[in-house]
Design an enzyme around this catalytic site. Structure first.
Site, short mmCIF file in Angstrom:
data_model
loop_
_atom_site.label_atom_id
_atom_site.label_comp_id
_atom_site.label_asym_id
_atom_site.label_seq_id
_atom_site.Cartn_x
_atom_site.Cartn_y
_atom_site.Cartn_z
N TYR A 81 -10.49 2.74 17.35
CA TYR A 81 -9.39 3.01 16.10
C TYR A 81 -9.76 4.69 16.59
O TYR A 81 -8.22 5.06 16.81
CB TYR A 81 -10.20 3.01 14.77
CG TYR A 81 -8.60 2.91 14.24
CD1 TYR A 81 -8.05 2.62 13.85
CD2 TYR A 81 -9.78 4.35 12.60
CE1 TYR A 81 -6.69 3.04 12.42
CE2 TYR A 81 -8.27 4.59 12.28
CZ TYR A 81 -7.80 3.88 11.98
OH TYR A 81 -6.36 4.46 11.59
N SER A 115 -4.28 9.36 11.17
CA SER A 115 -6.15 8.85 10.40
C SER A 115 -6.46 10.28 10.25
O SER A 115 -6.79 11.45 11.73
CB SER A 115 -6.11 7.76 10.53
OG SER A 115 -7.62 7.42 10.49
N GLY A 175 0.51 -1.43 -0.39
CA GLY A 175 0.23 0.00 0.42
C GLY A 175 0.46 1.23 -0.07
O GLY A 175 2.23 1.44 -0.62
#
Length: 313
Positions: free
Chosen positions: A176, A151, A26
């Site tokens: 998360y 993120s 990735g």
């Protein structure tokens, strides 16, 4: 919709040792290939040797002169982080750049690491923090730039301070978000303590926006047999240019890691609407990352949970 090329220019990394987690596929593989092509001595710690060897082949196809090698690391194990730290300290070479890019996202049910931590918090944050703690002498020797990959999930949710293992009530996405907020708070506190103590380490943060990476793909190792439905939507939006690509997703971390100057505590991400895609650029810190008190609290909690001293004495 035709895309305009998006890229960043890297300096010459010849003679510089770089440690990159999550570099075997990735956007991590994109980052690895670019650094290897810039002349870095690239260390790729991997959990899966087969994927690691495939990554070496892919990197050398793009950068035939690449100086790249594998090491073993399972970020869900504090013992594994300690073992890699010991290996690299025995090698004795200064580390000039550390990019903590690896991570897991949204297991279908609550899982724990071998040390008993919630899987995402234990892998995304505690495993990286423990490894950085073990590598502090080498990072100091290299006047290192540390870059932590967050993120957009760090812009929502909160740290579950009273139940960081989510034992009482589990929410996968909430856990998360917690892991990425914790990771960012830790990185900012690392930069503050380095400046205060004269460690010579600078730390920056990055986030990749949204892109069709393998975070949402089938991940049998965390109990996800098929890609989550959202991955198809993200892939379609990526083709339309609404969100980023796997290649563009790696660029903010590269910018955070290589932007000139010794000022740390900076945050980089895509500059498009909502930070979903676009060109990499410096960003305002997400609101969850702005409290120095929370950063100090996370630093102390991290030491308590990992039992790794986070100091230079």
């Amino acid at each position: 919709m035709a895309r305009r090329p998006i890229d960043v220019t890297l300096p010459d990394f010849t003679g510089k040792r770089v440690v990159l987690t999550g570099g075997s596929d990735g956007m991590g593989l994109v980052i690895a290939t670019r650094l290897a092509g810039a002349g870095a001595e690239l260390i790729l710690p991997v959990r899966n040797p087969r994927k690691g060897e495939a990554a070496l082949t892919a990197i050398r196809e793009r950068a035939p002169e690449a100086n790249v090698s594998l090491r073993s690391l399972d970020l869900s194990s504090l013992e594994s982080a300690a073992a890699l730290g010991e290996t690299l300290r025995q090698e004795g070479d200064p580390i000039h750049l550390f990019i903590g890019n690896a991570g897991v996202m949204n297991p279908p049910e609550r899982q724990t690491t071998v040390d008993g931590f919630e899987l995402q918090f234990g892998t995304n944050h505690l495993g990286h923090a423990a490894l950085i703690g073990h590598l502090l002498p080498l990072l100091r020797d290299g006047d290192a730039r540390v870059t932590l990959q967050l993120s957009i999930a760090a812009n929502r949710g909160s740290v579950n301070w009273d139940d960081s293992a989510w034992e009482r009530s589990y929410n996968s996405m909430g856990a998360y978000s917690q892991s990425k907020i914790a990771y960012g708070l830790f990185g900012l506190e690392l930069d503050r303590r380095s400046r205060a103590g004269g460690w010579g380490i600078t730390a920056n943060l990055a986030h990749p926006g949204v892109a069709p990476t393998n975070l949402l793909a089938a991940r049998p190792e965390i109990g996800r047999a098929a890609a989550v439905p959202a991955r198809r939507v993200v892939t379609a939006l990526s083709r339309l240019g609404v969100v980023g690509t796997v290649t563009s997703a790696g660029l903010p971390a590269l910018m955070a890691a290589t932007t000139p100057g010794d000022q740390g505590g900076r945050f980089f991400g895509p500059n498009g609407v909502g930070g979903l895609g676009g060109r990499p650029a410096e960003q305002k810190l997400f609101s969850r990352l702005r409290s120095p008190g929370d950063a100090r609290r996370m630093w102390d909690l991290t030491q308590q949970l990992t039992k790794v001293p986070l100091n230079m004495t």
